[in-house]
Write a protein that holds these residues in place. Structure first.
Motif, short mmCIF file in Angstrom:
data_model
loop_
_atom_site.label_atom_id
_atom_site.label_comp_id
_atom_site.label_asym_id
_atom_site.label_seq_id
_atom_site.Cartn_x
_atom_site.Cartn_y
_atom_site.Cartn_z
N THR A 221 0.85 -1.19 0.00
CA THR A 221 0.00 0.00 0.00
C THR A 221 0.89 1.25 0.00
N ASP B 134 9.36 -6.28 5.51
CA ASP B 134 9.51 -7.66 5.01
C ASP B 134 10.95 -8.16 5.12
N ARG C 297 -4.04 -7.90 4.38
CA ARG C 297 -3.03 -7.53 5.37
C ARG C 297 -3.72 -7.18 6.69
C1 WTA Z 1 3.26 -8.82 1.05
C2 WTA Z 1 -0.35 -5.52 -1.42
C3 WTA Z 1 5.74 -11.65 -1.23
C4 WTA Z 1 4.44 -8.17 1.74
C5 WTA Z 1 0.14 -5.11 -2.80
C6 WTA Z 1 4.06 -6.71 1.77
C7 WTA Z 1 4.26 -9.92 -0.95
C8 WTA Z 1 2.58 -6.78 1.99
C9 WTA Z 1 4.14 -9.79 -2.36
C10 WTA Z 1 1.87 -5.55 1.49
C11 WTA Z 1 4.87 -10.70 -3.18
C12 WTA Z 1 2.92 -8.27 -1.39
N1 WTA Z 1 5.66 -11.61 -2.57
N2 WTA Z 1 5.05 -10.86 -0.40
N3 WTA Z 1 4.80 -10.67 -4.50
N4 WTA Z 1 3.30 -8.75 -2.59
N5 WTA Z 1 3.48 -8.98 -0.39
O1 WTA Z 1 -0.16 -3.31 1.61
O2 WTA Z 1 4.53 -8.70 3.03
O3 WTA Z 1 -1.86 -5.13 1.17
O4 WTA Z 1 4.72 -6.00 2.78
O5 WTA Z 1 -0.14 -4.48 -0.52
O6 WTA Z 1 2.16 -7.93 1.26
O7 WTA Z 1 0.47 -5.72 1.56
P1 WTA Z 1 -0.49 -4.61 1.00
#
Ligand code: WTA
Length: 684
Positions: A430, A516, A542
């Motif tokens: 995000t 991460d 999340r």
């Molecule tokens: C995880 C979603 C591994 C990560 C777009 C990040 C991922 C959190 C990946 C953000 C990926 C997102 N491989 N982990 N391709 N994409 N993440 O804010 O932990 O909902 O910090 O955004 O999702 O989640 P958000």
């Protein structure tokens, strides 16, 4: 948070990179903006070594500016004051709608795949301009102006896109609240953002079921006097939807009074475009602030270069506009480029597991973008449906939201892509606004399980969480950080800039901290290991453990609670909640219904799960609640979630050093509580 808490898992990754399948180029002559790794490196290095020249060129090429910017960027990650395209003025809705409508009004902008396939519709750029103008006109007549915040609480229907763009057209700030959120969560966000107007619908439709959307809004806004107007789109037309006179107005009645064109309001590049609330390690959800110029450029560039999107392509992003994936890749990215986007209201299982593939076949979708959790579900129960459909139009398959396991990656590649597509595992957040680490389709060879390499302008690095020092070179493991600002990075947390600094910039001074764990292999490829903080990722959603804990302790009987995420084959991670009670006599195995002083443990567990469902939303419900006498704590009273995570993961034999637990004597009782209430219950 001390850096030492960021423990990361080390894994080997001896995988050879793969070139894009021949089909990727052959079937689509002229496709592939960037076709080699050398070309990627050249552009990447330029974006890092000379970002001003690189992004100045890109911003002029992909965005329409009402007034040119005079300086590309100022500020720094250290100070948390980065700004891009200074003094430039533009309007996001103009960029996503008007310029394409002027060029070709009949070109498809939105393909609406309704819950019931018979209700599907196509909306052209010309029609979109009219609808966005009309809704903007309504909002303007209500006094909405630049800088005001407007909440959008709508399901995945074209009107959600129209509403967002209408807000943006006025230079106002939208804050979309995912329509799966409860009344209470909606209220928290509307109050925090200070919204005067909410845009919603009468009812939602999902998987054949009806959702009482307006009723949830009424409940959430009860007592919220700052909201003076609610615009209600008629989605189902069910009679008897309560409308409060003077506050609630029908979309179809109000828009009729408006003209089909309303000029867009020029915004400063740094004016906020939207807020999107997201969960963090602690406290209430944060309103992440994205600005107009930088965000829009990030959305357009990643959509173009990572996905290799061309104007005649059709992008099917299966994520909801209530989350960042929907914002960037169902709306702003494709529409900024004038590419058709599929807005999908339903679920992959409705009316049957062939739904995704039917959508792809029907609209000849070229790109499909989804979270691994949906793929796991289909792999488990819906695989037989896949060969029934012609999905040969696909070129790029995207993955987002959580790590994709190598075997699922292979399955995606073989079964959905027919070995003819490029897999883009895209890691972002995000807060990043757009892709951070992702392969450029066709140019960057892929490795199953790796998100590959950083996007242009993303100065990614790995930091050793113990020393806080950046690890140079390859074959390193630590936490993922970024060491210089990129255009679409979040600028702040709404109304709380200190929280922005504390969360993202303070843990490792001079760096933006992603939260991460990650490794960089011998080829410089990144492997994302998952969150190192108290954020749980359930089905790509999340969730903050702190938020669920707060919800649980709001129950009168609960004394303390600790929530942990454990591995789950279907949802990636699952939430397990440990709860201690104020009065342990309250639970009695043989309690009878109606007894005000006692309940059975099963009944209490059910009640607590339902409590979280209604307080936050169904997607946050714990998989299980485990009632315990007490929680393991350090001498300073801090709950040791590490111990609980191990026990719930059936690794009680690997608890490690217990010397820091002040009340170690309770550990055996926790192990047996997990056995009886969770493992044995699962077997039953
Ligand atoms: C995880 C979603 C591994 C990560 C777009 C990040 C991922 C959190 C990946 C953000 C990926 C997102 N491989 N982990 N391709 N994409 N993440 O804010 O932990 O909902 O910090 O955004 O999702 O989640 P958000």
């Amino acid at each position: 948070m001390t850096t030492k808490e960021h423990t990361v898992v080390h894994e080997a990754h001896n995988v050879n990179a793969r070139q894009a399948p021949e089909h990727f180029y052959k079937s689509q002559p002229g496709k592939g903006y960037i076709t080699s790794m050398d070309q990627y490196y050249k552009m990447y290095n330029e974006s890092i070594n000379n970002p001003d020249a690189f992004f100045s060129k890109m911003a002029k090429e992909y965005l329409h500016w009402d007034r040119p910017f005079t300086k590309v960027q100022t500020g720094s990650i250290e100070k948390g004051d980065s700004a891009w395209f200074l003094n430039g003025e533009l309007n996001a809705a103009y960029n996503c709608v008007d310029r394409h409508a002027f060029e070709n009004p009949d070109k498809t902008a939105i393909i609406y795949e309704a819950d019931d396939e018979k209700e599907n519709r196509i909306i052209t750029f010309g029609e979109l301009l009219k609808q966005v103008s009309e809704v903007a006109g309504v909002l303007q007549s209500w006094g909405v102006k630049k800088g005001d915040t407007v909440a959008v609480y709508l399901p995945m229907i074209p009107e959600a896109v129209v509403a967002m763009l209408a807000v943006a057209r006025l230079g106002a700030i939208h804050t979309v609240v995912f329509a799966g959120f409860s009344a209470g969560s909606l209220k928290d966000r509307v109050v925090d953002a200070g919204c005067k107007v909410v845009i919603t619908c009468d009812e939602g439709k999902r998987g054949g079921k009806t959702v009482n959307t307006k009723k949830i809004v009424d409940e959430g806004l009860n007592g919220v006097d700052s909201v003076s107007r609610i615009l209600v789109f008629q989605r189902t037309g069910t009679e008897g939807i309560p409308m409060r006179a003077g506050r609630d107005f029908w979309w179809h009645e109000e828009t009729k009074k408006q003209r089909g064109y309303l000029p867009p309001v020029s915004c400063n590049s740094e004016d906020p475009l939207f807020l999107l609330y997201t969960s963090g390690s602690t406290g209430a959800p944060k309103g992440i602030v994205h600005t107009t110029g930088g965000y829009l450029l990030g959305a357009a560039l990643t959509t173009r270069y990572v996905f290799d999107i061309h104007p005649e392509d059709v992008l099917f992003t299966a994520g909801d506009v209530g989350w960042i994936t929907g914002h960037t890749y169902a709306l702003y990215g494709p529409l900024a480029l004038g590419t058709a986007t599929i807005i999908f209201e339903s679920t992959p299982a409705y009316p049957d597991y062939g739904r995704y593939w039917r959508i792809i076949e029907r609209h000849r979708a070229t790109h499909f973008y989804v979270a691994p959790t949906a793929l796991r579900l289909i792999k488990r129960v819906g695989e037989a449906e896949i060969p029934k459909y012609d999905t040969s139009s696909l070129r790029v398959l995207g993955s987002v939201g959580e790590p994709i396991a190598p075997d699922l990656w292979e399955w995606y590649h073989d079964k959905i892509g027919n070995k003819n597509c490029v897999i883009c595992d895209t890691m972002w957040q995000t807060e990043s606004g757009s892709h951070l680490i992702a392969p450029l389709a066709g140019a960057v060879p892929t490795k199953p399980g790796s998100a590959t390499v950083p996007f242009f302008g993303v100065n990614a690095c790995i930091i050793d969480p113990v020393s806080g020092v950046e690890l140079e070179g390859n074959d390193v493991e630590g936490v993922l950080a970024v060491k210089s600002a990129w255009p679409s990075m979040a600028r702040s947390v709404w109304d709380n800039h200190d929280r922005y600094i504390d969360t993202y910039l303070k843990p490792y001074p001079g760096y933006y901290f992603t939260g991460d764990g990650a490794g960089r292999d011998h080829d410089g490829y990144y492997w994302i290991r998952g969150r190192v903080d108290d954020v749980v990722n359930v089905s790509g959603h999340r969730l903050s453990t702190a938020e669920i804990e707060t919800s649980l302790v709001a129950n009168d009987n609960v004394s303390e609670s600790a929530v942990v995420g454990i591995h789950d084959d279907l949802t990636g991670q699952a939430v397990v909640a440990f709860v201690s009670l104020k009065n342990s006599d309250y639970i009695q195995e043989n309690a009878t219904e109606g007894d005000a002083n006692h309940v059975t443990p099963d009944a209490l567990r059910r009640e607590l799960v339902l409590h979280v469902r209604s307080e936050i939303g169904p997607f946050a419900a714990p998989k299980t609640v485990i009632l315990v006498r007490d929680l393991p704590k350090t001498r300073s009273g801090k709950i040791m979630r590490r111990i609980l995570r191990k026990v719930a993961s059936n690794e009680a034999d690997q608890l490690g050093d217990l010397s820091t637990i002040a009340n170690a004597e309770i550990v055996p009782s926790i192990i047996s509580a997990v056995e009886t209430q969770f493992f044995n219950a699962k077997k039953k």
